[in-house]
Design a protein around this motif. Structure first.
Motif, PDB file in Angstrom:
ATOM      1  N   LYS A 117      -9.415   2.393  -8.817  1.00  0.00           N
ATOM      2  CA  LYS A 117     -10.562   2.463  -7.920  1.00  0.00           C
ATOM      3  C   LYS A 117     -10.034   2.396  -6.491  1.00  0.00           C
ATOM      4  O   LYS A 117      -9.212   1.535  -6.179  1.00  0.00           O
ATOM      5  CB  LYS A 117     -11.519   1.289  -8.167  1.00  0.00           C
ATOM      6  N   PRO A 118     -10.473   3.294  -5.609  1.00  0.00           N
ATOM      7  CA  PRO A 118      -9.933   3.317  -4.241  1.00  0.00           C
ATOM      8  C   PRO A 118     -10.112   1.974  -3.528  1.00  0.00           C
ATOM      9  O   PRO A 118     -11.199   1.391  -3.548  1.00  0.00           O
ATOM     10  CB  PRO A 118     -10.756   4.414  -3.552  1.00  0.00           C
ATOM     11  N   ILE A 119      -9.055   1.494  -2.937  1.00  0.00           N
ATOM     12  CA  ILE A 119      -9.094   0.259  -2.152  1.00  0.00           C
ATOM     13  C   ILE A 119      -8.438   0.552  -0.808  1.00  0.00           C
ATOM     14  O   ILE A 119      -7.328   1.096  -0.751  1.00  0.00           O
ATOM     15  CB  ILE A 119      -8.377  -0.892  -2.866  1.00  0.00           C
ATOM     16  N   PHE A 120      -9.125   0.209   0.256  1.00  0.00           N
ATOM     17  CA  PHE A 120      -8.579   0.406   1.595  1.00  0.00           C
ATOM     18  C   PHE A 120      -9.258  -0.561   2.547  1.00  0.00           C
ATOM     19  O   PHE A 120     -10.293  -1.159   2.236  1.00  0.00           O
ATOM     20  CB  PHE A 120      -8.779   1.848   2.071  1.00  0.00           C
ATOM     21  N   PHE A 121      -8.660  -0.741   3.704  1.00  0.00           N
ATOM     22  CA  PHE A 121      -9.309  -1.499   4.770  1.00  0.00           C
ATOM     23  C   PHE A 121      -8.901  -0.894   6.105  1.00  0.00           C
ATOM     24  O   PHE A 121      -7.876  -0.221   6.215  1.00  0.00           O
ATOM     25  CB  PHE A 121      -8.965  -2.990   4.706  1.00  0.00           C
ATOM     26  N   ALA A 122      -9.748  -1.128   7.105  1.00  0.00           N
ATOM     27  CA  ALA A 122      -9.487  -0.623   8.447  1.00  0.00           C
ATOM     28  C   ALA A 122      -9.663  -1.764   9.438  1.00  0.00           C
ATOM     29  O   ALA A 122     -10.341  -2.757   9.153  1.00  0.00           O
ATOM     30  CB  ALA A 122     -10.415   0.535   8.784  1.00  0.00           C
ATOM     31  N   THR A 123      -9.054  -1.618  10.598  1.00  0.00           N
ATOM     32  CA  THR A 123      -9.084  -2.685  11.599  1.00  0.00           C
ATOM     33  C   THR A 123      -9.825  -2.256  12.866  1.00  0.00           C
ATOM     34  O   THR A 123      -9.659  -2.857  13.918  1.00  0.00           O
ATOM     35  CB  THR A 123      -7.654  -3.112  11.966  1.00  0.00           C
ATOM     36  N   GLY A 124     -10.643  -1.200  12.761  1.00  0.00           N
ATOM     37  CA  GLY A 124     -11.321  -0.666  13.929  1.00  0.00           C
ATOM     38  C   GLY A 124     -12.524  -1.479  14.366  1.00  0.00           C
ATOM     39  O   GLY A 124     -12.942  -2.430  13.698  1.00  0.00           O
ATOM     40  N   PRO A 125     -13.128  -1.106  15.498  1.00  0.00           N
ATOM     41  CA  PRO A 125     -14.268  -1.851  16.023  1.00  0.00           C
ATOM     42  C   PRO A 125     -15.514  -1.768  15.143  1.00  0.00           C
ATOM     43  O   PRO A 125     -16.417  -2.592  15.274  1.00  0.00           O
ATOM     44  CB  PRO A 125     -14.514  -1.206  17.398  1.00  0.00           C
ATOM     45  N   GLU A 126     -15.558  -0.771  14.232  1.00  0.00           N
ATOM     46  CA  GLU A 126     -16.710  -0.651  13.336  1.00  0.00           C
ATOM     47  C   GLU A 126     -16.526  -1.464  12.065  1.00  0.00           C
ATOM     48  O   GLU A 126     -17.444  -1.584  11.254  1.00  0.00           O
ATOM     49  CB  GLU A 126     -16.941   0.831  12.987  1.00  0.00           C
ATOM     50  N   SER A 127     -15.351  -2.050  11.872  1.00  0.00           N
ATOM     51  CA  SER A 127     -15.026  -2.777  10.641  1.00  0.00           C
ATOM     52  C   SER A 127     -15.142  -4.277  10.839  1.00  0.00           C
ATOM     53  O   SER A 127     -15.260  -4.769  11.966  1.00  0.00           O
ATOM     54  CB  SER A 127     -13.600  -2.430  10.192  1.00  0.00           C
ATOM     55  N   MET A 128     -15.105  -5.003   9.720  1.00  0.00           N
ATOM     56  CA  MET A 128     -15.063  -6.460   9.811  1.00  0.00           C
ATOM     57  C   MET A 128     -13.797  -6.882  10.547  1.00  0.00           C
ATOM     58  O   MET A 128     -12.746  -6.255  10.393  1.00  0.00           O
ATOM     59  CB  MET A 128     -15.069  -7.081   8.408  1.00  0.00           C
ATOM     60  N   PRO A 129     -13.866  -7.948  11.353  1.00  0.00           N
ATOM     61  CA  PRO A 129     -12.686  -8.366  12.141  1.00  0.00           C
ATOM     62  C   PRO A 129     -11.505  -8.750  11.256  1.00  0.00           C
ATOM     63  O   PRO A 129     -11.670  -9.311  10.174  1.00  0.00           O
ATOM     64  CB  PRO A 129     -13.202  -9.584  12.922  1.00  0.00           C
ATOM     65  N   THR A 130     -10.314  -8.433  11.720  1.00  0.00           N
ATOM     66  CA  THR A 130      -9.070  -8.821  11.054  1.00  0.00           C
ATOM     67  C   THR A 130      -8.160  -9.502  12.073  1.00  0.00           C
ATOM     68  O   THR A 130      -8.426  -9.492  13.275  1.00  0.00           O
ATOM     69  CB  THR A 130      -8.331  -7.593  10.484  1.00  0.00           C
ATOM     70  N   PRO A 160       0.824  -1.201   0.000  1.00  0.00           N
ATOM     71  CA  PRO A 160       0.000   0.000   0.000  1.00  0.00           C
ATOM     72  C   PRO A 160       0.868   1.265   0.000  1.00  0.00           C
ATOM     73  O   PRO A 160       2.089   1.195   0.148  1.00  0.00           O
ATOM     74  CB  PRO A 160      -0.783  -0.135   1.310  1.00  0.00           C
ATOM     75  N   SER A 161       0.182   2.419  -0.100  1.00  0.00           N
ATOM     76  CA  SER A 161       0.913   3.679  -0.199  1.00  0.00           C
ATOM     77  C   SER A 161       0.639   4.626   0.960  1.00  0.00           C
ATOM     78  O   SER A 161       1.311   5.656   1.083  1.00  0.00           O
ATOM     79  CB  SER A 161       0.553   4.388  -1.508  1.00  0.00           C
ATOM     80  N   ARG A 162      -0.331   4.279   1.802  1.00  0.00           N
ATOM     81  CA  ARG A 162      -0.661   5.167   2.917  1.00  0.00           C
ATOM     82  C   ARG A 162      -1.139   4.345   4.103  1.00  0.00           C
ATOM     83  O   ARG A 162      -1.803   3.320   3.936  1.00  0.00           O
ATOM     84  CB  ARG A 162      -1.747   6.156   2.510  1.00  0.00           C
ATOM     85  N   ALA A 163      -0.808   4.811   5.309  1.00  0.00           N
ATOM     86  CA  ALA A 163      -1.221   4.114   6.527  1.00  0.00           C
ATOM     87  C   ALA A 163      -1.543   5.134   7.607  1.00  0.00           C
ATOM     88  O   ALA A 163      -0.822   6.123   7.772  1.00  0.00           O
ATOM     89  CB  ALA A 163      -0.121   3.167   7.001  1.00  0.00           C
ATOM     90  N   LYS A 164      -2.626   4.888   8.322  1.00  0.00           N
ATOM     91  CA  LYS A 164      -3.036   5.776   9.405  1.00  0.00           C
ATOM     92  C   LYS A 164      -3.235   4.977  10.688  1.00  0.00           C
ATOM     93  O   LYS A 164      -3.625   3.811  10.643  1.00  0.00           O
ATOM     94  CB  LYS A 164      -4.348   6.489   9.054  1.00  0.00           C
ATOM     95  N   LEU A 165      -2.981   5.645  11.798  1.00  0.00           N
ATOM     96  CA  LEU A 165      -3.246   5.069  13.113  1.00  0.00           C
ATOM     97  C   LEU A 165      -4.301   5.925  13.797  1.00  0.00           C
ATOM     98  O   LEU A 165      -4.110   7.139  13.966  1.00  0.00           O
ATOM     99  CB  LEU A 165      -1.968   5.023  13.961  1.00  0.00           C
ATOM    100  N   HIS A 166      -5.417   5.300  14.158  1.00  0.00           N
ATOM    101  CA  HIS A 166      -6.523   5.996  14.805  1.00  0.00           C
ATOM    102  C   HIS A 166      -6.601   5.605  16.277  1.00  0.00           C
ATOM    103  O   HIS A 166      -6.154   4.521  16.675  1.00  0.00           O
ATOM    104  CB  HIS A 166      -7.849   5.626  14.131  1.00  0.00           C
ATOM    105  N   MET A 167      -7.197   6.491  17.074  1.00  0.00           N
ATOM    106  CA  MET A 167      -7.398   6.179  18.488  1.00  0.00           C
ATOM    107  C   MET A 167      -8.738   6.731  18.962  1.00  0.00           C
ATOM    108  O   MET A 167      -9.299   7.663  18.379  1.00  0.00           O
ATOM    109  CB  MET A 167      -6.269   6.727  19.350  1.00  0.00           C
ATOM    110  N   ALA A 168      -9.253   6.137  20.024  1.00  0.00           N
ATOM    111  CA  ALA A 168     -10.444   6.619  20.717  1.00  0.00           C
ATOM    112  C   ALA A 168     -10.317   6.187  22.175  1.00  0.00           C
ATOM    113  O   ALA A 168      -9.419   5.412  22.535  1.00  0.00           O
ATOM    114  CB  ALA A 168     -11.716   6.065  20.077  1.00  0.00           C
TER     115      ALA A 168
END
Length: 374
Positions: free
Chosen positions: A307-320, A202-210
C-alpha cells in the motif's frame, strides 16, 4: 542525705546555654554543608558524550536533542513505522542494514518485524553506544541488532562475514532534503552491499519549491538591522540573507504553485544527482504580490510497500521536524501580478568535504526580464 529521699533539682537552661548549643548545632550543620558541597563538587558522573565543542558546533547530529525532535516527529516516524510494520513479510527472516542509524529506532522496528539480523551503522561513537544500550533494554542483543560504529564509505566489511543485505533502511534526509548530506552514505551502502533484488526504505525522494511572500518575516529578521538600538547594522544584511531560514510557513503565503526540482530514484541515482545538480523552474503567479523568497520542502516515498506510503514536509502538510527551508532574496523585491511567470534556476553543490555544508545558488526573474542571482 542518709534516710531521706533524694531530690532531683531541674534547672531551666539559661539563655547562655541555649546560645552555646545553637552555636554548636550551627557549626555541625556548617561542617555537614561543607562536606556535602565538597562531595557534590568532587562527585562527577562519567560523561557519556565525549565529542568536543567543535564537534558539536560543526555537527549538531551529535546532540541528543536533535534525535529527540526526530523521535517526536509523528509524521516522519509513523511513516517509517507503517512502511516496516505493514510489510513485515518483506522483513521476516531478512538481513537489514540501517544506514546512519542514530539511536536505532528503524533497527528496532526492523527487528520487531521479524528481521533475522539488523546491522545498525552509525559513525558517531556516542550515538552507537547509546543505541546499543537501547536495543538491549528492549530485548534485542547484538545477535539480532548489532551496532557498528563506522560509515558506509570507511567500513571494510560487514560483521560476521556478511557479503550482502536484503534491505537498506535509513532516515537520511535533512533540511532542504539534502542538508545532512548523508544520502551519499546510503548510496555507497547500496552499491557495496545491497542484493540485486534488494529493497530500499524509503526508495524515492523529491525536492519541491515555490515562491514565497512574507513581508513581516523579512522586516523582523532583515529590516531589523537598519536600526539596532539606535545604530546602523545594515552591514549585517548580506550575511543574514546568505543563511537559509528553517521554519514553518503557511500555504496562503505562496505566490505560485510548487514544482519538483529534484526527483531521486534511490535504486539508481548517484550522489551527483543531488550534490552537483542544476534545475530550471517556471512558475505562474497565482496572485499579485512581492517575491521575497524561494521555499523548499521534500516528499519521501516507500515504493516497496503493498500500500503506498509517503509523507511530505510542505506548508500544506502536517508539521514535521524538517519544516521548510526558505532562501530570502536581498535587495529590491520584484512585484508580480496574477498570470506573470517566474523563471529561474537552482544549483546545488557540496562546498567542501564537510558533510553538512552545501552551496545553493538561485536565479530568478519575472517573465522575460533580467534574472537576479541569490
Amino acid at each position: 542525705m542518709a534516710g531521706s529521699d533524694a531530690q532531683v533539682i531541674r534547672r531551666r537552661p539559661s539563655s547562655v546555654d541555649s546560645a552555646s548549643r545553637a552555636r554548636s548545632a550551627d557549626a555541625r550543620s556548617d561542617a555537614r554543608s561543607a562536606s556535602e558541597k565538597e562531595d557534590f563538587v568532587n562527585d562527577w558522573q562519567e560523561m557519556t558524550l565525549t565529542a568536543s565543542s567543535a564537534d558539536y558546533y560543526f555537527n549538531s547530529y551529535n546532540h541528543y536533542g536533535v534525535h529527540e525532535d526526530m523521535l517526536k516527529d509523528v509524521v516522519t516516524t509513523s511513516a517509517f513505522q507503517k512502511a516496516i510494520k505493514q510489510n513485515a513479510h518483506l522483513f521476516r527472516g531478512a538481513v537489514v542494514l540501517d544506514v546512519c542509524a542514530g539511536l536505532g529506532l528503524n533497527s528496532l522496528l526492523a527487528a520487531q518485524a521479524g528481521a533475522k539480523r539488523v546491522i545498525a551503522l552509525e559513525s558517531q561513537p556516542e550515538l552507537a553506544a547509546m543505541g546499543r544500550r537501547v536495543a538491549e533494554r528492549n530485548g534485542f542483543g547484538p545477535e539480532v541488532v548489532e551496532f557498528v560504529c563506522d560509515s558506509a564509505s570507511t567500513l571494510q566489511e560487514l560483521p560476521g562475514g556478511l557479503k550482502q543485505v536484503d534491505i537498506i533502511v535509513s532516515t537520511w534526509m535533512g533540511y532542504f532534503l539534502m542538508y545532512e548530506a548523508r544520502l551519499g552514505d546510503v548510496l555507497t551502502a547500496r552499491d557495496r552491499w545491497l542484493k540485486p533484488d534488494g529493497l530500499l526504505f524509503p526508495s524515492r525522494a523529491k525536492l519541491h519549491m515555490a515562491i514565497l511572500e512574507d513581508a513581516p518575516y523579512r522586516e523582523r529578521h532583515f529590516g531589523f538591522f537598519d536600526n539596532v538600538w539606535g545604530f546602523d547594522f545594515s552591514a549585517m544584511k548580506a550575511a543574514a540573507h546568505s543563511e537559509p531560514v528553517v521554519d514553518a510557513f503557511e500555504q496562503a503565503q505562496l505566490l505560485t504553485p510548487s514544482t519538483c526540482i529534484v526527483d531521486l530514484d534511490l535504486h539508481h541515482c548517484q550522489a551527483s544527482d543531488c550534490f552537483e545538480m542544476a534545475s530550471s523552474f517556471q512558475l505562474p503567479a497565482k496572485r499579485e504580490g512581492k517575491v521575497h523568497a524561494a521555499l523548499f520542502w521534500s516528499e519521501i516515498r516507500f515504493g516497496a510497500c503493498h500500500k503506498p506510503i509517503f509523507f511530505a514536509t510542505g506548508p500544506e502538510s502536517m508539521p514535521t521536524c524538517w519544516k521548510q527551508t526558505a532562501f530570502f532574496f536581498s535587495g529590491a523585491h520584484l512585484s508580480v501580478r496574477a498570470g506573470d511567470t517566474l523563471r529561474g534556476m537552482v544549483a546545488v553543490r557540496k562546498g567542501s568535504e564537510e558533510r553538512r555544508q552545501l552551496d545553493i545558488k538561485i536565479s530568478y526573474g519575472v517573465n522575460t526580464g533580467k534574472q537576479q542571482v541569490r
